[in-house]
Design a protein around this motif. Structure first.
Motif, PDB file in Angstrom:
ATOM      1  N   LEU A 118      39.156  64.425  44.360  1.00  0.00           N
ATOM      2  CA  LEU A 118      40.290  65.099  44.983  1.00  0.00           C
ATOM      3  C   LEU A 118      41.027  64.124  45.898  1.00  0.00           C
ATOM      4  N   PRO A 119      42.336  63.927  45.719  1.00  0.00           N
ATOM      5  CA  PRO A 119      43.088  63.042  46.622  1.00  0.00           C
ATOM      6  C   PRO A 119      43.041  63.563  48.060  1.00  0.00           C
ATOM      7  N   THR A 120      42.830  62.669  48.978  1.00  0.00           N
ATOM      8  CA  THR A 120      42.786  63.054  50.389  1.00  0.00           C
ATOM      9  C   THR A 120      43.861  62.355  51.213  1.00  0.00           C
ATOM     10  N   GLU A 121      44.491  61.315  50.659  1.00  0.00           N
ATOM     11  CA  GLU A 121      45.496  60.550  51.382  1.00  0.00           C
ATOM     12  C   GLU A 121      46.827  60.547  50.621  1.00  0.00           C
ATOM     13  N   PRO A 122      47.935  60.461  51.330  1.00  0.00           N
ATOM     14  CA  PRO A 122      49.254  60.476  50.678  1.00  0.00           C
ATOM     15  C   PRO A 122      49.434  59.395  49.612  1.00  0.00           C
ATOM     16  N   ALA A 123      48.874  58.208  49.834  1.00  0.00           N
ATOM     17  CA  ALA A 123      49.044  57.124  48.863  1.00  0.00           C
ATOM     18  C   ALA A 123      48.470  57.494  47.502  1.00  0.00           C
TER      19      ALA A 123
END
Length: 326
Positions: free
Chosen positions: A188-193
């Protein structure tokens, strides 16, 4: 006594004729005024003629293609608006707190909110005031209040028109979501990048090629450039496309909660939030506002903050946020 009753009735009739005249001018045509007043064009025409006979002047110059105010009509129009406002204010003061709304309220509301979150407060209004009827128009735009006969509008987003009254009633939290299928088993993506690398959807009313995200704890703000595969102005279309795995979306939290709880969507980068969208109730300025509008504003002022708030995550949802396939 008979003379007093006759005088009172005649005054009320004249006010009604003046109200019809004002509506004709503001609607632009007799047929449009008739539609707004729930009447017929011949009836509206007869009322106009009765007012002209009563005043002894010609108010409107009518031709096949146009309708314009005469000089007398222009003076009558301005004065009529003042007299109507004064009469309504007088009625309100006499009736006092017991003034019960009656008649028709025309409201323009956004499609999504108007079909879902605002129906409850609308029903509450109708139950409280049984003499009221509401025309509930679902349109994602700001109305021409005068031409369309709209009493007020609910508007999501900033209000730029300086000629209207805009009361800020609530803010809509927005979150980043995507279907589990879009991640295809990836963490799961956790950072904007990490979000930038994924395919995107855009709600072009509010964002097109870039989103701004702010960290819930630190307040750090970042801009994420995006290249949307699909752009729409419909919240439900955006949500359904996200559920089908077309791309990542930033959307109103209230509209995503059911899909999040069912696992059809995942909350990506949960510590990051898009700027909330303000919700206003908008209406034209006036020296007096009728009870039907004042009571509606009161109900919406109380109901809207809860209606558009993000619901708290359930424990099982928190677990799903950690596992895309959960």
């Amino acid at each position: 006594m008979k003379t007093d009753l006759h005088t009172s009735s005649a005054t009320a009739d004249r006010v009604a004729l003046l109200e019809t005249f004002v509506r004709i001018v503001e609607a632009g045509t007799l047929s449009a005024a008739a539609a707004q007043l729930g009447s017929t064009q011949p009836t509206i025409s007869r009322r106009l003629q009765a007012l002209e006979r009563s005043l002894g002047v010609r108010l409107l110059q009518r031709s096949t293609h146009a309708m314009t105010l005469t000089d007398d009509g222009a003076r009558c129009y301005e004065r009529a608006k003042e007299l109507i406002a004064g009469w309504q204010s007088f009625e309100s003061e006499v009736r006092g707190a017991s003034d019960e709304p009656a008649g028709l309220l025309r409201v323009m509301v956004p499609h999504a909110l108007g079909q879902h979150q605002l129906v409850g407060p609308l029903v509450d209004y109708l139950k409280r005031y049984p003499r009221m009827a509401v025309e509930w128009r679902l349109e994602d735009r700001t109305p021409d209040f005068t031409a369309e006969g709209i009493d007020c509008a609910i508007q999501v987003g900033e209000v730029s028109d300086p000629s209207v009254v805009a009361l800020r009633l609530a803010e809509v939290p927005r979150i980043v979501v995507a279907a589990p299928s879009l991640l295809d088993g990836a963490p799961l993506p956790t950072e904007p990048a990490e979000l930038q690398r994924l395919p995107w959807l855009a709600m072009h009313t509010f964002y097109r090629t870039e989103i701004r995200l702010t960290h819930a704890v630190t307040g750090e703000m970042v801009r994420v450039p995006i290249r949307p595969r699909l752009s729409t102005d419909g919240l439900y279309a955006l949500r359904n496309a996200a559920v089908l795995g077309v791309g990542v979306a930033v959307a109103s939290a209230w509209a995503m909660n059911e899909e999040l709880e069912a696992g059809r969507l995942l909350h990506l980068a949960p510590q990051w939030r898009a700027p909330p969208l303000p919700v206003h109730i908008v209406y034209p300025p006036a020296r007096f506002y009728p009870a039907r509008l004042r009571r509606f504003i009161d109900i919406m002022r109380n109901a809207l903050p809860q209606a558009v708030a993000a619901l708290p995550s359930r424990p099982e949802q928190d677990q799903r946020d950690q596992t895309p396939n959960g």
